[in-house]
Write a protein that holds these residues in place. Structure first.
Motif, PDB file in Angstrom:
ATOM      1  N   HIS A   1       4.118   3.869 -12.836  1.00 20.72           N
ATOM      2  CA  HIS A   1       3.041   3.895 -12.085  1.00 20.72           C
ATOM      3  C   HIS A   1       2.358   2.876 -11.351  1.00 20.72           C
ATOM      4  O   HIS A   1       1.866   3.194 -10.152  1.00 20.72           O
ATOM      5  N   GLN A   2       2.737   1.826 -11.762  1.00 17.78           N
ATOM      6  CA  GLN A   2       2.339   0.517 -11.042  1.00 17.78           C
ATOM      7  C   GLN A   2       3.167   0.558  -9.706  1.00 17.78           C
ATOM      8  O   GLN A   2       2.682   0.156  -8.461  1.00 17.78           O
ATOM      9  N   GLN A   3       4.364   0.982  -9.675  1.00 14.75           N
ATOM     10  CA  GLN A   3       5.313   0.777  -8.527  1.00 14.75           C
ATOM     11  C   GLN A   3       4.554   1.888  -7.482  1.00 14.75           C
ATOM     12  O   GLN A   3       4.854   1.883  -6.298  1.00 14.75           O
ATOM     13  N   ALA A   4       4.132   3.150  -8.120  1.00 15.74           N
ATOM     14  CA  ALA A   4       3.596   4.168  -7.204  1.00 15.74           C
ATOM     15  C   ALA A   4       2.299   4.078  -6.650  1.00 15.74           C
ATOM     16  O   ALA A   4       1.973   4.294  -5.576  1.00 15.74           O
ATOM     17  N   GLU A   5       1.396   3.511  -7.444  1.00 14.71           N
ATOM     18  CA  GLU A   5      -0.009   3.332  -7.350  1.00 14.71           C
ATOM     19  C   GLU A   5      -0.830   2.123  -7.433  1.00 14.71           C
ATOM     20  O   GLU A   5      -1.814   2.133  -7.230  1.00 14.71           O
ATOM     21  N   SER A   6      -0.236   0.918  -7.681  1.00 15.46           N
ATOM     22  CA  SER A   6      -0.568  -0.237  -7.776  1.00 15.46           C
ATOM     23  C   SER A   6      -1.589  -0.712  -6.479  1.00 15.46           C
ATOM     24  O   SER A   6      -1.441  -0.373  -5.564  1.00 15.46           O
ATOM     25  N   SER A   7      -2.865  -1.244  -6.935  1.00 17.99           N
ATOM     26  CA  SER A   7      -3.559  -1.881  -5.833  1.00 17.99           C
ATOM     27  C   SER A   7      -3.041  -3.051  -5.390  1.00 17.99           C
ATOM     28  O   SER A   7      -3.343  -3.503  -4.054  1.00 17.99           O
TER      29      SER A   7
END
Lengths: 481, 249, 273
Positions: free
Chosen positions: A389-395
């Motif tokens: 999720h961090q890889q895809a959508e992290s700010s």
């Protein structure tokens, strides 16, 4: 810090699956360790086993949530026992601390018992650069030190080596006659290292646990090298990640039950040594100085993220490696850093940076075998999902490593699936495209970029004329069972 | 080099999202006043005393499973016979032993002298240096220690430091003999740690405790499985270990 | 995980209550999964036929779509939420949501709770759905109380190897239901599949992101299937079975690959029953 090769995951794992000797070694070790683990667990009732897991989990949850408090307690009690505690924010600081201790004491020879933190720091090279002779004394560690390699498993560092390879190595490096008799090789190591134990000025050990209440360092071993490293030299340096602390002596019992059973299927290991400060005035054995180096080196990043915090509960038993279908195919080195396997795929991105290790969270089928095996119930699949999720959508742009193509595909997929019209259109298009590719109603080996990744070894079905919803509308909706 | 502990702890607090260390509610009540610890330990002792015959059998059985050669001896005479015949089998001429209380009642030095083996306490006095005692230790065929505890749950023997080279006696020689008395026996790891916690708080100076420098569990012989997961005994520590259990002192 | 055990308990109680108070047939809303809808409609047909044969009223809300799992598993939670919200709406009023897949079932039962953990508006909906979701065999065995789900007595006997798919086993915690139903089916003999609980290597996008690892895992699964002596391999997940069938087909192996519903329905390989 130890060299980071996590970016090479794909080529390294591709090479690993081709390596038949490695595969053989992994099969033997995986089924061996996991088989004995299951036997050891079966010996107690499931209620007892689950009770231990829950208890250990609670202890870790509590300690990590109050880590500052227990580290302060630990420091106070180590100091009261006559030892010294050093705190290192990163690998460089930790290496500098150990170097300074060695320099001040005029150390020339160091013996080491197994320490994953030391691997993480790359300590051996730092000491060797100071002209100090460093000897790993755990047999597995000794083998990989001679081979100039890194450990491939948390518990069995030389797991990837066959007996023939070790025999060859001993013949080359130690000048002994070639023998692949395992007992003979262990005897050679005993003889070579026995002298080093007695010569060494400084012993370096890791720590399985640190007891805050008493200021004790606990190591759990089988060979006896840990006892010699912590007893014979005049200086003992313990290296520990900051998460290793537990509150009380009473908390140790449950971990002594869980760790050996999970790691090697042993009910208890041959030795458990608890070191509290240097030798006392009455003792004539044991070190004159005791130093404990507490290392952060990226752990506070894991601590900071509530979704990843539980990775710090890990007791490094390696059970998740032994049950992991991916680790079992590619071995430890392909992961590219010190901590391999499922738990490594969480810890490594945390310690070296998500962007450095973007394949690790993705190279899993999320099968969940690791979570079931974990003695402290660490939910590894959930953390892998969090990292994805961090890889895809992290700010944070540094963490966002998913490719634009992936993001576009994801958005496209969601749109198609949200719209019946787009879905119909997409289906018609894929049927039209599949037509020329198909033979006998399926798609065989194809050279189209994405498709080829599926069809290298697997045929692909072509979408049939009617979907299920067509069939339902035409036939099934009227039927009543 | 490193950073001051205050800075390190502040960083940990930062990662936890807190300003300062809050008072901690222990997750399980941990006793730390002497009276409470003493009554807890007394309860443990009482339970052990009530179950002693069963626990002794459990120690013997579990220890045997973990690789000890177990000898249950009716008394000191039997135990000495066992040690003497073992020394004879090994052809031992030099035997090191720790300075433990049990050897006051069990004259192992004179018994072994009777078969031509020198049994010596691993201490250095006078002209002898630590290094030379270590060299002698390297050469002896057998090390004998007492036990401070024997744990029925795990088949382990626990040895605490004594005057002399007490740590090395049980790990350097190729054969280790541990002599266990009935009063050394405890049931579980929890029993053991409850008793040690009492000792810790009792030994301590004002406001603190002392664990002693070393507490060592020994469970069977030294072993490794680092090459092809094949178990080999006697890698860095003893290959052969004997648990001599005195049924009564 | 507390959510799961809780939902399981709740479900058990719910089921018992209904058993006691409602003699009328159970009403199941089928969540057919996109892979069955798009690629294997015959499996959906077998699911419907088997449910109906067991006295279940089946309905199929046509506005359903993908549950969002492929997106969720790739980290695209925003996109996954779009699809999840739609699914929550579609099944808002269903008594039971029956899913012929352990992996999509796990998404609905387990992962929606994570997906909406921080969303107080959606979380109650996700919790409500979670308690009503059943995998197909689980529904038959645990809710309907079916002991024999097998169809016609005619047709050839088959030796069946059952592969427990990972999400069914470890997320939905369904272990015995498929085995019990298969055992009870006429003309079905269960084969012993070595290392049955080892992952087959599908893993959704994993299969194409890391094909070299996926293929190794698949090769071992195929080897186990062949060693079991079975003429048919079955599972409760068409994702895993598409992957397994891909290799069976490539290597021309004499093994039929069927969803458990097809085995129970007496369907021939690839036949729409």
């Amino acid at each position: 810090m130890a060299e980071v090769a996590t970016r090479e995951f794909v080529p390294a794992s591709q090479a690993a699956v081709q390596d038949t000797q490695l595969r053989q070694a992994l099969r033997r070790a995986g089924s061996g360790f996991d088989g004995t683990r299951r036997e050891a667990i079966a010996e107690v009732t499931p209620e007892v086993w689950e009770g231990w897991r829950e208890q250990a989990r609670r202890i870790k949850e509590h300690t990590i949530a109050h880590l500052d408090y227990y580290l302060a307690m630990l420091e106070k009690n180590v100091t009261a026992a006559g030892g010294r505690v050093h705190f290192a924010a990163d690998a460089q600081q930790a290496n500098a601390i150990v170097s300074e201790i060695a320099r001040n004491a005029g150390v020339r020879t160091v013996t080491k018992s197994k320490s994953m933190v030391s691997e993480e720091l790359g300590l051996n090279h730092v000491l060797e650069a100071l002209g100090i002779d460093v000897f790993e004394t755990d047999l597995g560690e000794y083998i990989i030190q001679l081979a100039e390699e890194t450990p491939s498993h948390l518990v069995a560092p030389a797991l990837h080596k066959t007996r023939g390879q070790v025999a060859q190595l001993f013949a080359e490096k130690l000048g002994v006659p070639y023998s692949d008799d395992i007992e003979e090789m262990a005897r050679v190591a005993r003889i070579v290292l026995r002298q080093k134990f007695l010569d060494a000025d400084m012993g370096v050990s890791g720590a399985n646990f640190l007891v805050a209440e008493t200021g004790s360092l606990v190591i759990i071993t089988n060979e006896g090298n840990g006892r010699l490293c912590t007893s014979a030299p005049r200086i003992h340096v313990g290296l520990a990640g900051m998460e290793k602390v537990i509150p009380s002596l009473q908390d140790l019992a449950v971990f002594l039950r869980l760790l050996p059973r999970s790691a090697t299927g042993q009910r208890i290991t041959s030795y458990m040594s608890m070191v509290t400060g240097p030798r006392r005035p009455g003792d004539e054995d044991g070190p004159e100085e005791f130093h404990l180096v507490i290392v952060d080196n990226g752990r506070s990043r894991l601590l900071q993220d509530p979704a990843l915090r539980e990775s710090l509960y890990c007791i490094r038993c390696g059970a998740c490696l032994n049950v992991c279908p991916v680790y079992q195919r590619i071995g430890g080195h392909a992961y590219g850093w010190v901590y391999p396997g499922p738990i490594g795929s969480i810890v490594t991105p945390g310690l070296v940076g998500v962007a450095q290790a973007k394949d690790l969270p993705n190279a899993s089928t999320l099968c969940g075998a690791c979570r079931d095996a974990c003695p402290v119930q660490i939910n590894i699949p959930r953390m892998l999902l969090h990292l994805r999720h961090q890889q895809a959508e992290s700010s944070d742009y540094n963490q966002r490593t998913a490719s634009d193509t992936d993001a576009l595909l994801a958005r496209g997929f969601a749109s198609v699936m949200s719209s019946p019209w787009l879905l119909k259109l997409g289906r018609a298009a894929s049927r039209a495209m599949a037509g020329p590719l198909a033979k006998d109603g399926k798609i065989g080996q194809s050279r189209l970029p994405l498709l080829s990744r599926w069809t290298r070894a697997r045929d692909l079905p072509i979408p049939p004329a009617r979907t299920f919803r067509d069939v339902w509308r035409d036939e099934l909706s009227r039927g009543r069972g | 080099m490193g950073i001051p502990s205050d800075d390190f702890l502040a960083m940990v607090r930062g990662a936890l999202g807190r300003e300062d260390a809050p008072p901690v509610e222990p997750y399980a009540p941990l006793l730390d006043d002497l009276a409470a610890l003493e009554s807890q330990a007394a309860a443990v002792r009482e339970r052990i005393a009530g179950e002693l015959p069963g626990l002794m059998t459990q120690v013997a059985d579990t220890a045997a499973l973990r690789g000890w050669n177990v000898a249950r001896c009716a008394g000191v005479e039997d135990a000495l016979d066992y040690v003497v015949s073992l020394a004879g089998r090994l052809g031992a001429t030099s035997v090191a032993r720790s300075e433990q209380e049990v050897f006051g009642a069990m004259p192992v030095d004179s018994a072994l002298a009777g078969v031509g083996a020198l049994c010596w306490p691993a201490v250095y006095e006078g002209a002898e240096s630590r290094a030379s005692v270590r060299r002698r230790l390297e050469e002896c065929a057998m090390g004998i220690t007492g036990a401070d505890y024997a744990v029925a749950e795990t088949g382990s023997v626990i040895v605490l430091p004594r005057r002399g080279l007490s740590r090395l006696v049980s790990v350097v020689p190729p054969v280790h003999v541990a002599v266990v008395r009935p009063q050394d026996i405890v049931g579980t790891l929890d029993d053991l740690f409850a008793l040690r916690r009492l000792e810790f708080y009792r030994n301590g100076a004002e406001g603190g405790g002392d664990m002693g420098s070393y507490l060592n569990f020994i469970t069977g012989p030294s072993r490794t499985a680092d090459i092809e997961q094949t178990i080999v005994v006697g890698v860095h520590g003893p290959k052969e270990v004997h648990l001599v259990m005195l049924e009564q002192e | 995980m507390p959510e799961r055990s809780c939902s399981a308990n709740l479900a058990g109680r719910f089921a018992r209550e209904i058993e006691l108070t409602q003699p009328q047939p159970k009403r199941a809303s089928l969540f057919v999964t996109c892979i069955i809808d798009q690629l294997y409609p015959e499996v959906g047909v077998s699911v419907v036929r088997t449910l109906r044969r067991c006295g279940v009223e089946v309905d199929f809300p046509a506005s359903q779509s993908c549950c969002g799992q492929p997106l969720y598993n790739s980290g695209f939670t925003q996109e996954a939420k779009r699809l999840a919200m739609r699914t929550l709406d579609v099944f808002e009023d269903a008594d039971y949501v029956v899913v012929p897949s352990g992996s999509c079932g796990a998404m609905l039962r387990v992962f929606y709770l994570d997906l909406f953990a921080d969303n107080p508006d959606m979380l109650p909906k996700a919790e409500s759905l979670s308690g009503r979701v059943y995998e197909f065999t689980e529904f038959l065995a645990e809710v309907v109380g079916v002991e024999e789900a097998g169809g016609e007595e005619s047709g050839p006997a088959q030796t069946v190897a059952y592969h427990p798919s990972c999400h069914l086993l470890r997320e939905m915690e369904v272990r015995d239901a498929p085995l019990r139903l298969l055992e009870s089916a006429p003309r079905v003999e269960l084969a012993d599949l070595p290392d049955a609980e080892q992952c087959c290597g599908f893993g959704g996008t994993f299969a194409v992101k890391y094909p070299h690892i996926s293929e190794e895992m698949l090769a071992d699964k195929i080897e186990s299937i062949l060693a079991s002596g079975a003429d048919t391999v079955t599972a409760c997940d068409m994702g895993c079975l598409m992957h397994i069938r891909g290799a069976v087909s490539r290597r021309n192996l004499p093994v039929a690959v069927k969803h458990v519903a097809q085995v129970l329905d007496g369907a021939r390989d690839g036949e729409s029953g």
